[in-house]
Design a protein around this motif. Structure first.
Motif, PDB file in Angstrom:
ATOM      1  N   LEU A 265      12.437  -1.564  -7.261  1.00 20.65           N
ATOM      2  CA  LEU A 265      12.164  -1.212  -8.839  1.00 20.65           C
ATOM      3  C   LEU A 265      10.653  -1.208  -8.788  1.00 20.65           C
ATOM      4  O   LEU A 265       9.925  -0.666  -9.468  1.00 20.65           O
ATOM      5  N   MET A 266      10.291  -2.445  -8.259  1.00 15.76           N
ATOM      6  CA  MET A 266       8.495  -2.625  -8.504  1.00 15.76           C
ATOM      7  C   MET A 266       7.696  -1.659  -7.853  1.00 15.76           C
ATOM      8  O   MET A 266       6.876  -1.065  -8.432  1.00 15.76           O
ATOM      9  N   LEU A 267       8.339  -1.424  -6.549  1.00 14.29           N
ATOM     10  CA  LEU A 267       7.436  -0.541  -5.691  1.00 14.29           C
ATOM     11  C   LEU A 267       7.590   1.044  -6.375  1.00 14.29           C
ATOM     12  O   LEU A 267       6.581   1.610  -6.528  1.00 14.29           O
ATOM     13  N   ALA A 268       8.724   1.464  -6.878  1.00 15.14           N
ATOM     14  CA  ALA A 268       9.015   2.717  -7.393  1.00 15.14           C
ATOM     15  C   ALA A 268       8.123   2.808  -8.755  1.00 15.14           C
ATOM     16  O   ALA A 268       7.492   3.603  -8.891  1.00 15.14           O
ATOM     17  N   GLY A 269       8.012   1.693  -9.522  1.00 11.36           N
ATOM     18  CA  GLY A 269       7.464   1.775 -10.837  1.00 11.36           C
ATOM     19  C   GLY A 269       5.929   1.953 -10.446  1.00 11.36           C
ATOM     20  O   GLY A 269       5.046   2.732 -10.862  1.00 11.36           O
ATOM     21  N   LEU A 270       5.501   1.282  -9.314  1.00 11.73           N
ATOM     22  CA  LEU A 270       4.031   1.100  -9.048  1.00 11.73           C
ATOM     23  C   LEU A 270       3.558   2.454  -8.482  1.00 11.73           C
ATOM     24  O   LEU A 270       2.541   2.940  -8.608  1.00 11.73           O
ATOM     25  N   ALA A 271       4.527   2.882  -7.553  1.00 13.45           N
ATOM     26  CA  ALA A 271       4.218   4.314  -7.119  1.00 13.45           C
ATOM     27  C   ALA A 271       3.967   5.418  -8.008  1.00 13.45           C
ATOM     28  O   ALA A 271       3.109   6.174  -7.759  1.00 13.45           O
ATOM     29  N   LEU A 272       4.952   5.144  -9.094  1.00 17.12           N
ATOM     30  CA  LEU A 272       4.840   6.152 -10.055  1.00 17.12           C
ATOM     31  C   LEU A 272       3.382   6.325 -11.025  1.00 17.12           C
ATOM     32  O   LEU A 272       2.550   6.976 -11.204  1.00 17.12           O
ATOM     33  N   LYS A 273       2.912   4.782 -11.109  1.00 17.38           N
ATOM     34  CA  LYS A 273       1.647   4.618 -11.718  1.00 17.38           C
ATOM     35  C   LYS A 273       0.462   5.010 -10.617  1.00 17.38           C
ATOM     36  O   LYS A 273      -0.445   5.378 -11.132  1.00 17.38           O
ATOM     37  N   THR A 274       0.679   4.950  -9.359  1.00 17.58           N
ATOM     38  CA  THR A 274      -0.121   5.423  -8.493  1.00 17.58           C
ATOM     39  C   THR A 274      -0.116   6.893  -8.216  1.00 17.58           C
ATOM     40  O   THR A 274      -1.188   7.062  -7.460  1.00 17.58           O
ATOM     41  N   ALA A 275       0.839   7.525  -8.795  1.00 18.23           N
ATOM     42  CA  ALA A 275       0.724   8.893  -8.226  1.00 18.23           C
ATOM     43  C   ALA A 275       1.039   9.072  -7.012  1.00 18.23           C
ATOM     44  O   ALA A 275       0.486  10.089  -6.343  1.00 18.23           O
ATOM     45  N   LEU A 276       2.091   8.635  -6.236  1.00 17.87           N
ATOM     46  CA  LEU A 276       2.463   8.959  -5.018  1.00 17.87           C
ATOM     47  C   LEU A 276       3.304  10.104  -5.145  1.00 17.87           C
ATOM     48  O   LEU A 276       4.323  10.295  -5.968  1.00 17.87           O
ATOM     49  N   PHE A 277       3.151  11.158  -4.244  1.00 17.74           N
ATOM     50  CA  PHE A 277       4.029  12.249  -4.216  1.00 17.74           C
ATOM     51  C   PHE A 277       5.451  11.712  -4.036  1.00 17.74           C
ATOM     52  O   PHE A 277       5.958  10.636  -3.369  1.00 17.74           O
ATOM     53  N   PRO A 278       6.487  12.258  -4.755  1.00 19.84           N
ATOM     54  CA  PRO A 278       6.392  13.374  -5.480  1.00 19.84           C
ATOM     55  C   PRO A 278       6.313  12.859  -7.073  1.00 19.84           C
ATOM     56  O   PRO A 278       6.699  13.959  -7.911  1.00 19.84           O
ATOM     57  N   LEU A 279       5.740  11.748  -7.271  1.00 19.77           N
ATOM     58  CA  LEU A 279       5.690  11.316  -8.800  1.00 19.77           C
ATOM     59  C   LEU A 279       4.337  11.720  -9.163  1.00 19.77           C
ATOM     60  O   LEU A 279       3.733  10.883 -10.050  1.00 19.77           O
ATOM     61  N   HIS A 280       3.612  12.623  -8.600  1.00 18.18           N
ATOM     62  CA  HIS A 280       2.076  12.776  -9.079  1.00 18.18           C
ATOM     63  C   HIS A 280       1.677  13.683 -10.207  1.00 18.18           C
ATOM     64  O   HIS A 280       0.855  13.773 -10.401  1.00 18.18           O
ATOM     65  N   GLY A 281       2.965  14.195 -10.533  1.00 18.47           N
ATOM     66  CA  GLY A 281       2.819  15.490 -11.620  1.00 18.47           C
ATOM     67  C   GLY A 281       1.837  14.975 -12.712  1.00 18.47           C
ATOM     68  O   GLY A 281       1.206  15.919 -13.280  1.00 18.47           O
ATOM     69  N   TRP A 282       1.930  14.018 -13.260  1.00 14.86           N
ATOM     70  CA  TRP A 282       0.965  13.617 -14.406  1.00 14.86           C
ATOM     71  C   TRP A 282      -0.535  13.455 -14.281  1.00 14.86           C
ATOM     72  O   TRP A 282      -1.193  13.612 -14.864  1.00 14.86           O
ATOM     73  N   LEU A 283      -0.958  13.107 -12.871  1.00 12.57           N
ATOM     74  CA  LEU A 283      -2.322  12.829 -12.471  1.00 12.57           C
ATOM     75  C   LEU A 283      -3.266  14.041 -12.699  1.00 12.57           C
ATOM     76  O   LEU A 283      -4.293  13.996 -13.299  1.00 12.57           O
TER      77      LEU A 283
ATOM     78  N   TRP B 144       4.128  -5.911  -0.802  1.00  8.44           N
ATOM     79  CA  TRP B 144       4.452  -5.786   0.297  1.00  8.44           C
ATOM     80  C   TRP B 144       4.248  -6.564   1.575  1.00  8.44           C
ATOM     81  O   TRP B 144       4.824  -6.965   2.397  1.00  8.44           O
ATOM     82  N   LEU B 145       2.654  -7.033   1.440  1.00  8.03           N
ATOM     83  CA  LEU B 145       2.213  -7.877   2.464  1.00  8.03           C
ATOM     84  C   LEU B 145       2.925  -9.527   2.297  1.00  8.03           C
ATOM     85  O   LEU B 145       3.095  -9.897   3.314  1.00  8.03           O
ATOM     86  N   GLU B 146       3.307  -9.677   0.907  1.00  7.57           N
ATOM     87  CA  GLU B 146       3.958 -11.065   0.690  1.00  7.57           C
ATOM     88  C   GLU B 146       5.307 -11.155   1.132  1.00  7.57           C
ATOM     89  O   GLU B 146       5.774 -12.197   1.936  1.00  7.57           O
ATOM     90  N   LEU B 147       5.928 -10.259   0.570  1.00  3.52           N
ATOM     91  CA  LEU B 147       7.455  -9.922   0.741  1.00  3.52           C
ATOM     92  C   LEU B 147       8.130  -9.083   1.502  1.00  3.52           C
ATOM     93  O   LEU B 147       9.234  -9.375   1.944  1.00  3.52           O
ATOM     94  N   GLY B 148       7.268  -8.002   1.874  1.00  4.82           N
ATOM     95  CA  GLY B 148       7.918  -6.827   2.768  1.00  4.82           C
ATOM     96  C   GLY B 148       8.290  -7.411   3.976  1.00  4.82           C
ATOM     97  O   GLY B 148       9.559  -6.708   4.447  1.00  4.82           O
ATOM     98  N   ASP B 149       7.889  -8.211   4.833  1.00  2.00           N
ATOM     99  CA  ASP B 149       8.361  -8.817   5.942  1.00  2.00           C
ATOM    100  C   ASP B 149       9.664  -9.171   5.934  1.00  2.00           C
ATOM    101  O   ASP B 149      10.455  -8.929   7.048  1.00  2.00           O
ATOM    102  N   ARG B 150      10.280  -9.791   4.805  1.00  5.73           N
ATOM    103  CA  ARG B 150      11.799 -10.066   4.836  1.00  5.73           C
ATOM    104  C   ARG B 150      12.441  -9.406   3.924  1.00  5.73           C
ATOM    105  O   ARG B 150      13.686  -8.945   4.361  1.00  5.73           O
ATOM    106  N   LEU B 151      12.127  -8.792   2.843  1.00  4.40           N
ATOM    107  CA  LEU B 151      12.902  -7.709   1.981  1.00  4.40           C
ATOM    108  C   LEU B 151      12.773  -6.156   2.644  1.00  4.40           C
ATOM    109  O   LEU B 151      13.468  -5.381   2.321  1.00  4.40           O
ATOM    110  N   GLY B 152      11.839  -6.007   3.249  1.00  2.00           N
ATOM    111  CA  GLY B 152      11.523  -4.565   3.988  1.00  2.00           C
ATOM    112  C   GLY B 152      12.576  -4.061   4.932  1.00  2.00           C
ATOM    113  O   GLY B 152      13.312  -4.853   5.506  1.00  2.00           O
ATOM    114  N   SER B 153      12.707  -2.682   4.979  1.00  2.00           N
ATOM    115  CA  SER B 153      13.199  -2.491   6.403  1.00  2.00           C
ATOM    116  C   SER B 153      12.687  -1.392   6.854  1.00  2.00           C
ATOM    117  O   SER B 153      11.724  -0.714   6.281  1.00  2.00           O
ATOM    118  N   PRO B 154      12.547  -1.176   8.349  1.00  2.00           N
ATOM    119  CA  PRO B 154      11.885  -0.134   9.011  1.00  2.00           C
ATOM    120  C   PRO B 154      12.211   1.241   8.246  1.00  2.00           C
ATOM    121  O   PRO B 154      11.350   2.072   7.929  1.00  2.00           O
TER     122      PRO B 154
END
Lengths: 498, 487, 107
Positions: free
Chosen positions: B204-222, B253-263
């Motif tokens: 959820l946090m990454l998706a929200g931040l990606a939207l605010k950072t305008a990551l493709f495909p959430l870049h429409g507003w930028l 990601w750098l703090e929590l990603g190693d345990r919560l993330g997946s390849p």
């Protein structure tokens, strides 16, 4: 900072600072601009001469600092570097003089001379680069700084040629970057060293190293105008004559050829490259380019396009010399780097003079120009004869060295290629010479201009004559101590006998 | 320390009371002070390493905890540089006669305060508040143009930003529900195993931040928002604002990603970044308007940033470090180069009185200075040496080769070629000589100098990358003398 | 099922309803209201889930208060923008415009 570290930096800075000053100067201050240009060119010549003297006596000029983790920016003057640096310092002076005359009363001179100086600074950086990373830095800077020169006229045609030029060279740059980055990942920061780095490399790495070698040569081959990727060169002829001269004789194609020399000798090491079996295909490719360029040159009506295809052919002599795998062939290739520069710049100066003075651009319009412009035509004739390889001119020296080199290593077919190429050179140069001197003037010149006593403007008149003198002298005095030939021998001795 | 966060707020309140010209005087004074304080903080970190600081003596969780390390202080300094340049430029560029322009200064200062809050924030909720402060100020700045298109773009931006913030906040709520703390460092300590609820929170946090950072495909507003805003505003938004949300995502990601993330997650985020590089560049190439080109180029350049996720996941420590350094350089050089590019584009538009790319014909001999700044900034975007963009690309290339993820090499190289395509399209348009192109307006020299300085900084960054990066690895002391930090 | 968990689930449901509204509705004011709905849902989750110290936990309360302030500010800004947009164009949604994304770039 000691003098040995300071000089390479200064050699770079003279033209870099000149570029900055010229950009800042207003368009209207011609005299100051001319002064800055000439002062910088002279100063650079002095610095390079000093460094050459130092290198001859074994002084180590180098400066380096860490730019990125694991990578350093490194300038270092070895004998090979000075060969190229000397060439560009000398020819820059004459090209600058020539360009001042050529662009008299044309717009955008501030922009032109700014990028011109930037271009020479990049060339100097390429010459003095101490590792592949630094080399790449200046190599790309050269691409960028020549683009505004190629599109200088601002016509649709120039812009199209510019797009073509930039697509080829940036594409080559990407391939080169991939090769360099991969090599760096494999072996770390590799400073250029006369004997190369991979003498006893792990056989498991040979596959990767071969692939990297192909990437590097492909990337450099774009600028050197090697066969499948030469397409930009004839098109870039829309640029003003001094730019073509600079592109062909000093900067762009030579940067590519020089890079190939660096990769083969100072990164891989000639023995190792031979062992990988990479030199043989390279020699074939070079031989094919030599013949291909000559054949295409014969079909060209436009004088500058004919010279462009001639360049494609001639630059591959350097690569052939490198790929022959023997000290004599190498000497021939290296000395051709210099000799071809002097001859080609003379030819382009002359072509520019015909265009500026008579308005002539095509070969069939040159009939009888010898009588109207005897000095320029003499220069053209001598340079053309040199290109063909008539003794005792500069071109003969290189062809002789290449031929004996090929025989010494048992590559007889290369001699056949050289002879064939000389015949072809004669076939496309001699008709021009014939038209110059022996054909009567067929029609009035399309755009004749007069400048007082001399046959053309003094700025345009002297540079080709001086370079002609040089091309006669380097041929005649090839055996003396300070000739380019002796210098190339010095380089080769240091390469083969560490 | 406190100065960095609260004096911008004070300047904001003060300039709210003044008209545009007086606000400008106050703000310029404020900028000088901010730059000096930022430099002093940077110096302090250089001398003593990083430290934590509780604002006003109130400890977390109720107080505001700040965390000052090499990375944060680098970004504080970057913000000071870019914001000052944009503020100076805006002072000359904006039309002082329009009454609503006076709101520029308060919004500008709120934005600055929010940015510093993000760089220095140590707990998740304060990061949220700072992000919202940034979003609201940025939306206000976009709407400053006043016309309907600007309002439309501002509203779209606002909705995207709000949605992103709430997704982030929901993730924060889940994390707090599990751990009972908001401090990233404490969560890191307590996090042992991977639970589905936590993965949902991270997503959820990454998706929200990606939207605010305008990551493709959430870049429409930028692109509409950055394209329509006044040039100094576009420069601030593209240079700094999108980086704030990315910074938070990267730290998570750098703090929590190693345990919560997946390849799988890491690779798909990287793939989205790669798609952004290609798609953004292609759209930038197709745009008819100069500023839209620059705006879509931001979409592409942001794509590179998200390569951080795959390149730091489950790789050796030195490789991860290389990737982090590369991304940091990319953030810095893009901030400088894009700000320079937007400011220069603003000058060019002033000069040719048109927003279209094909109206640039012949401008090269009337406005070489701004065009030159544009070109130099373009060098950095293309990733050609010696620019910061090249240094970043080099480090990322090394990281992808060393981690065996060679497919990112293709993205990096292709991205450079595509960037060259859209940058050279502008050069090409401006080098064209046409007969009747004498009608150009010359902007004042101060307007031309500012983008030039930024572009030169971006270009020179590559040469001094090593010292810049060395600040990042300074030691971090938890028990620092609080009083000394009270700047 | 404890009451706290019930709150949290209600919050999630509110979030879902709000999100659906946000994505499906065209009218700008309705979208704004949908956003407020999501906001309330998130606050409910925050208060509901976070009961750690064996009694009322002050931290989530403080967070929600701050969150409400932020939401009010955002709503106010959005209302101002929507009103101004309506005055200038007479429209209450982004739809029914033919020129696509933003079209012109501002200077």
């Amino acid at each position: 900072m000691t003098a040995t570290a300071l000089l390479p930096l200064l050699a770079l800075l003279t033209s870099l600072l000149a570029a900055v000053v010229i950009f800042v100067l207003p368009e209207s201050s011609h005299r100051v601009r001319i002064l800055v240009n000439l002062m910088a060119a002279l100063l650079k010549l002095v610095i390079v001469a000093l460094m050459t003297w130092g290198v001859f006596h074994g002084v180590d000029f180098s400066v380096s600092f860490t730019m990125l983790p694991g990578v350093s920016f490194m300038l270092r003057a070895d004998a090979l570097a000075m060969l190229f640096a000397g060439l560009s310092a000398v020819l820059w002076l004459f090209t600058t003089i020539y360009a001042i005359g050529y662009l008299e009363d044309s717009p955008n001179r501030s922009r032109f001379f700014g990028f011109f100086s930037l271009c020479v600074a990049s060339t100097m950086g390429i010459a003095l680069a101490g590792n592949m990373f630094t080399f790449f830095l200046f190599y790309e800077m050269l691409t960028l700084s020549t683009y505004p020169l190629v599109v200088h006229r601002g016509t649709e045609k120039a812009l199209r040629a510019g797009r073509n030029y930039i697509s080829y060279t940036l594409g080559g740059g990407v391939v080169l970057l991939l090769g360099i980055a991969w090599l760096h990942g494999l072996a770390g920061d590799l400073a250029f060293r006369e004997t190369g780095h991979f003498q006893g490399a792990d056989p498991a790495l040979h596959g990767q190293l071969t692939l990297i070698f192909i990437l590097l040569i492909a990337g450099l081959g774009v600028k050197a105008g090697m066969f499948p990727v030469h397409g930009w060169l004839p098109q870039a002829m829309v640029a003003p004559a001094p730019v073509s001269a600079l592109l062909h004789a000093v900067a762009v194609v030579k940067a590519g050829a020089f890079g190939i020399v660096r990769v083969v000798y100072d990164v891989y090491g000639i023995d190792f490259a031979f062992m990988l079996g990479l030199l043989q295909p390279l020699a074939w490719l070079a031989a094919f380019t030599i013949l291909y360029g000559s054949v295409r040159a014969m079909a060209q009506i436009d004088l500058k396009r004919r010279l462009a295809f001639s360049t494609i052919s001639q630059v591959s002599y350097i690569i052939l010399g490198v790929a022959l795998f023997g000290p004599i062939g190498t000497v021939g290739g290296l000395v051709h780097l210099l000799h071809q520069g002097i001859m080609k710049i003379t030819l382009f100066f002359c072509a520019g003079n015909y265009a500026e003075t008579l308005g002539v651009h095509r070969v069939d319009e040159l009939d009888g120009a010898g009588a109207r412009m005897p000095a320029t035509s003499t220069a053209f004739t001598l340079a053309a004869l040199g290109m063909i390889g008539v003794p005792p001119l500069a071109g003969f020296v290189t062809k002789w060295m290449l031929g004996t080199g090929a025989l010494a290593t048992g590559v007889e077919w290369a001699v056949v290629v050289l002879l064939l190429s000389s015949l072809l050179n004669a076939a496309y140069f001699l008709p021009i010479v014939y038209r110059l001197w022996f054909c009567p003037v067929a029609a009035p010149w399309p755009g004749e201009r007069r400048w007082g006593r001399l046959e053309t403007s003094a700025w345009l008149f002297w540079p080709p004559l001086i370079t002609t003198l040089m091309l006669v002298l380097v041929g005649l005095l090839a055996a003396t101590a300070f000739s380019p030939l002796s210098w190339a021998q010095l380089i080769v001795v240091r390469m083969y006998l560490p | 320390m406190a100065g960095l966060l609260f004096t911008p707020l004070a300047w904001a309140s003060l300039s709210l009371l003044l008209d545009f010209r007086k606000g400008r005087c106050v703000s310029w004074l404020g900028m000088v002070i901010q730059v000096l304080v930022s430099l002093a903080l940077w110096y302090a970190v250089m001398e003593r390493g990083g430290f934590s600081y509780a604002l006003g003596g109130w400890e977390a969780p109720l107080g505001i905890a700040l965390r000052v390390d090499g990375l944060a202080v680098t970004f504080v300094l970057l913000t000071a540089a870019v914001a000052t340049a944009c503020g100076l430029h805006a002072g000359f560029y904006l039309d002082a006669c329009k009454p609503w322009q006076r709101y520029f200064w308060p919004l500008f200062w709120f934005l600055w305060a929010g940015l510093n809050g993000v760089w220095l924030g140590a707990d998740l909720f304060n990061l949220y508040v700072s992000l919202e402060l940034i979003s609201l100020a940025a939306v206000g700045l976009v709407a400053l143009g006043g016309e309907a298109a600007a309002l439309r773009a501002a509203l779209r931006y606002l909705f995207a930003a709000l949605l992103g913030s709430l997704a982030y906040l929901l993730g924060v709520a889940l994390l707090y529900g599990r751990f009972g703390t908001l401090s990233l460092a404490l969560i890191d300590e307590q996090l042992a195993s991977c639970e589905p609820a936590l993965i949902v929170a991270l997503l959820l946090m990454l998706a929200g931040l990606a939207l605010k950072t305008a990551l493709f495909p959430l870049h429409g507003w930028l692109p509409p928002a950055h394209g329509i805003a006044r040039s100094p505003v576009s420069a601030l938004l593209s240079g700094l604002v999108v980086k704030a949300s990315f910074y938070i995502a990267a730290r998570l990601w750098l703090e929590l990603g190693d345990r919560l993330g997946s390849p799988w997650l890491a690779q798909s985020i990287g793939a989205l970044g790669a798609a952004a590089v290609v798609w953004g560049s292609w759209l930038a190439f197709r745009q008819p308007h100069l500023k839209q080109v620059v705006a879509y180029s931001s979409v592409a350049q942001i794509g590179y940033l998200f390569l951080l996720f795959p390149l730091t996941f489950a790789v050796a420590e030195p490789v991860s470090l290389l990737a982090q350094q590369g991304i940091t350089l990319q953030v810095i050089s893009h901030a400088l180069a894009k700000a320079a590019m937007f400011l220069a584009a603003g000058n060019l538009i002033l000069s040719i009185r048109s927003k279209r790319v094909d109206a640039l014909a012949g401008v090269s001999h009337f406005l070489p200075f701004s065009l030159f700044s544009f070109g130099l900034a373009g060098v950095s975007l293309m990733g050609l040496p010696p620019s910061g963009g090249f240094a970043a690309k080099w480090l990322l290339l090394q990281a992808s080769l060393a981690s065996g993820q060679w497919w990112w090499v293709g993205v990096l190289l292709l991205g450079g070629v595509l960037a060259a395509a859209y940058v050279f399209r502008i050069y090409r348009a401006s080098f064209l000589e046409v007969g009747d192109s004498d009608d150009f307006y010359h902007p004042p020299q101060s307007l031309e100098a500012i983008p030039m300085i930024l572009a030169l900084l971006a270009l020179g960054l590559g040469l001094v990358a090593e010292p810049v990066l060395s600040v990042l690895s300074l030691p971090f002391e938890v028990t620092a003398d609080v009083n000394e930090a009270q700047l | 099922m404890s009451s706290a968990l019930l709150y949290a689930l209600a919050g999630v449901a509110l979030c879902g309803i709000g999100l659906a509204g946000f994505l499906l509705l065209n009218h700008l004011l309705r979208r704004l209201l949908a956003f407020n709905l999501i906001g309330s849902g998130v606050f409910l989750v925050l208060v509901g889930l976070a009961q750690h110290r064996g009694g009322p936990d002050p931290v989530p309360q403080a967070l929600v208060l701050t969150g409400i302030v932020v939401a009010i500010a955002a709503t106010a800004l959005a209302v101002v923008l929507i009103r101004r947009y309506f005055h200038l164009t007479g429209r209450t949604s982004f739809k029914a415009e033919s020129e696509g994304d933003g079209g012109g770039a501002g200077s």
